[in-house]
Design an enzyme around this catalytic site. Structure first.
Site, short mmCIF file in Angstrom:
data_model
loop_
_atom_site.label_atom_id
_atom_site.label_comp_id
_atom_site.label_asym_id
_atom_site.label_seq_id
_atom_site.Cartn_x
_atom_site.Cartn_y
_atom_site.Cartn_z
N SER A 94 0.83 -1.20 0.00
CA SER A 94 0.00 0.00 0.00
C SER A 94 0.88 1.26 0.00
O SER A 94 1.78 1.37 -0.82
CB SER A 94 -0.93 -0.06 1.22
OG SER A 94 -1.97 0.85 1.11
N ASP A 216 -9.44 -4.36 -6.25
CA ASP A 216 -8.86 -3.59 -5.14
C ASP A 216 -9.45 -2.18 -5.20
O ASP A 216 -9.20 -1.44 -6.15
CB ASP A 216 -7.34 -3.55 -5.28
CG ASP A 216 -6.68 -2.82 -4.12
OD1 ASP A 216 -7.39 -2.18 -3.33
OD2 ASP A 216 -5.44 -2.92 -4.01
N HIS A 244 -7.48 -5.42 -0.96
CA HIS A 244 -6.28 -4.60 -0.92
C HIS A 244 -5.15 -5.27 -0.14
O HIS A 244 -4.05 -4.77 -0.10
CB HIS A 244 -6.62 -3.25 -0.28
CG HIS A 244 -5.50 -2.27 -0.32
ND1 HIS A 244 -4.87 -1.90 -1.50
CD2 HIS A 244 -4.88 -1.57 0.66
CE1 HIS A 244 -3.93 -1.01 -1.23
NE2 HIS A 244 -3.91 -0.80 0.07
#
Lengths: 262, 395
Positions: A94, A216, A244
């Site tokens: 991320s 996602d 995610h």
């Protein structure tokens, strides 16, 4: 060894090369609990918490320093320096994908290659660029965070502690989540979702792997493709895993993809 | 059967698990590992304005607002994977009409014997009021924190002001010490040579002198007297203006009239050709500094003699009546121009007289200060008929 304490650095495994795992917004190094152990026989694994998350030193939080992702990248470079890391593999999830990318630009000798899991150089749409969110939606999120932290910080803790089957996990998570300062989390959310690192992608000279999940909503597929297109020498792997957090929802697939790359 | 499927008969109530599942006062959702709904109860579907069939196949994300989606993905989904459950998560569902429905959600993962994730069960509770209350709590906390910050800021400000005042006070004390020293030095250094000159003149007068020399000695003596007066004024001004205030030693026991007569007689001697009319009606004791009142009277009378018409008398009078002491000095002559009148009690404020007649411009300022120090007033009225200064103070 200030950075090692500050960022609650945990080193495990054997191997000449190091693999550094960086967690994203919303969690801490526990994110890698299903993935990192798989590499301990070949690599020295390095896990850490960003300042403000997990077991990090909350008192080390400086609003000015952490007002941009480069402040977090500096920490990563310091950890590398204190451990004497060279040509390591960086695995960032991320927002930490961009933090690791910035660190590799700050200290080129630190990483040999970058594994970017669900990266996004820019979350907000603009012009032709599709980031997945409008400016208004991100502002709503930041507002939601400030409204919701009562339920989050106070009410979540007892729930996590009350896990009778796996008390060790409860304690671990309690320590992690309870000590996450809501104010820091809010600031981190702002830095994360307002960041724009599109211009940095082209500067990367290292090998890079982009791991893109299906469906996602945080980092949609077009964003992964954008990263791949704009980063010379990068590979893109589209995963079957949805959401995610493939490091949690599909650890085997994640491990296999990283292994194939390194 | 009624609309909601309950048995409306008169017998004992009956429940079926199917009926409970569909109509329980909470929402039930079952999600595949990819987050898609494969079973949902009627209660949940009704809350957000859909039928259960419409919801099957959709993702939980699709039912949340954007912020909730991000939050769910970054916080709750990881938590659920790591510990297998979460409780009391606050989310906002978005209904078919686009309204937000605040809910609290518990979730558990169903896993097989080897820990593989089979599906996720969610239970949702309508929490509109509770969430509103929580939001109010958050707002109240934010307000309390803001108030506390404000309080701390004010405290810090007050503390700083206090420190600054203390610093000023210390500074003032240092200034006061310096001022006293300055005044003492001033008095000493200016008066001593003057005293030497005076003593010299007196010695000269004791020796045989011709008329011209006697005249010169008299002029020098006049000048030294005048000079001494000016030094007194400068010192009073220094004390008053530099912050120390005029020193006043009030005494009610001694009468004031002899002092005033002394002033008149001194000035009469100095200016023998002038007529001074006196009118003193003092029946009560005056609580004043006699030396200072004498100084005031001397200033006023001296001014009147200097500035008044030389061929007209100067009047000085004092009365005590109705709890007040009043002293006036009046002279005939040109009225004081309004421009001068405006600033007449300010220091260094001088009229438009020939240079030889000018002093330092401190006499009226000091007189005014003396009046103030006695809790009184000094006022002036100047007309074609006369110019009159009046000092009044309570007895």
């Amino acid at each position: 060894m200030a950075a090692l304490t500050r960022n609650n650095v945990q080193v495990r495994g054997t191997g000449d090369r190091a693999m550094v795992f960086a967690h994203g917004f919303g969690c801490d190094q526990n994110m890698w609990r299903f993935v990192a152990p798989a590499f301990e026989t070949e690599f020295k694994t390095v896990l850490f918490d960003h300042v403000g998350a997990g077991g990090s030193d909350l008192s080390a939080y400086e609003p000015a320093k952490y007002a941009s992702l480069s402040g977090y990248a500096e920490d990563l470079v310091e950890i590398g320096a204190e451990l004497g890391l060279k040509d390591a593999v960086f695995v960032g999830h991320s927002v930490s994908a961009m933090i690791g990318l910035l660190a590799s630009l700050q200290a080129p000798e630190l990483f040999e290659s970058l594994v970017l899991v669900g990266p996004s150089p820019r979350y907000i749409d603009g012009g032709d660029y599709v980031g997945g969110f409008s400016e208004t939606q991100i502002d709503e999120l930041l507002d939601f965070l400030s409204q919701n932290y009562l339920g989050w910080s106070a009410a979540m803790a007892p729930a996590i502690m009350g896990n009778p089957e796996r008390p060790e996990l409860g304690a671990e998570l309690t320590n992690s989540f309870c000590r996450t300062d809501p104010e820091i989390a809010k600031a981190f959310a702002r830095v994360t979702f307002k960041s724009d690192n599109r211009a940095d992608l082209a500067k990367v000279t290292k090998r890079a792997l982009v791991l893109q999940c299906s469906e996602d909503i945080i980092a949609p597929t077009q964003v992964g493709e954008y990263v791949h297109r704009n980063m010379p020498g990068s590979e893109l792997v589209l995963m079957r895993a949805t959401g995610h957090c493939p490091n949690l929802s599909a650890p085997e697939e994640t491990i296999a993809a990283i292994r194939a790359f390194v | 059967m009624s609309d909601d499927g309950a048995d409306a008969g008169h017998g004992p109530p009956t429940e079926s698990l199917e009926y409970l599942y569909e109509n329980a006062p909470c929402g039930y959702l079952s999600l595949k590992p990819d987050g898609r709904i494969f079973k949902v109860n009627l209660t949940f579907a009704k809350w957000i304005g859909f039928t259960p069939d419409e919801l099957v196949g959709r993702r939980l994300h699709d039912l949340l607002n954007i912020a909730g989606r991000i939050f769910y993905e970054t916080h709750f989904a990881p938590l659920l994977r790591m510990q297998g459950f979460f409780n009391e998560v606050a989310l906002d569902l978005v209904t078919r009409e686009g309204r937000q429905l605040p809910v609290l959600v518990n979730a558990t993962e169903k896993r097989d014997g080897e820990g593989r994730h089979l599906f996720t069960r969610l239970t949702a509770f309508n929490a509109t009021d509770r969430r509103r209350y929580e939001r109010e709590l958050v707002e109240a906390r934010a307000a309390a924190e803001a108030a506390q910050r404000e309080l701390q800021a004010r405290n810090a400000k007050v503390r700083n002001e206090l420190l600054a005042e203390q610093a000023i006070l210390l500074d003032e004390r240092a200034t006061a010490a310096l001022r006293e020293e300055f005044i003492a030095v001033l008095g000493h250094d200016l008066r001593n040579p003057l005293a030497a000159i005076n003593a010299g003149m007196r010695l000269l007068l004791g020796t045989p002198l011709d008329d011209k020399a006697k005249l010169i000695v008299g002029m020098v003596q006049d000048s030294t007297t005048r000079m001494a007066g000016l030094i007194d004024n400068v010192m009073d001004f220094a004390r008053g203006r530099l912050g120390g205030g005029l020193d006043v030693e009030r005494n009610v026991a001694e009468p004031i009239e002899p002092v005033l007569r002394q002033v008149v007689s001194e000035l009469q001697i100095a200016m023998p050709g002038r007529v001074i009319e006196t009118d003193f009606t003092l029946t009560e004791p005056v609580h004043c500094d006699r030396r200072r009142i004498g100084q005031l009277a001397s200033n006023l009378l001296g001014n009147a003699l200097t500035h008044g018409a030389p061929d007209k008398p100067v009047k000085i009078g004092a009365t005590t009546s109705d709890g007040w002491f009043e002293l006036f000095v009046a002279n005939a002559g040109e009225p004081i121009p309004p421009v001068v009148l405006q600033r007449i009690f300010e220091p260094f404020s001088r009229g438009t007289l020939a240079p030889g007649l000018q002093g330092l411009g401190l006499g009226l300022f000091i007189s005014h200060e003396i009046a103030k120090a006695h809790g009184g007033t000094l006022e002036v009225v100047s007309t074609e008929a006369e110019t009159r200064f009046t000092f009044r103070m309570p007895l």
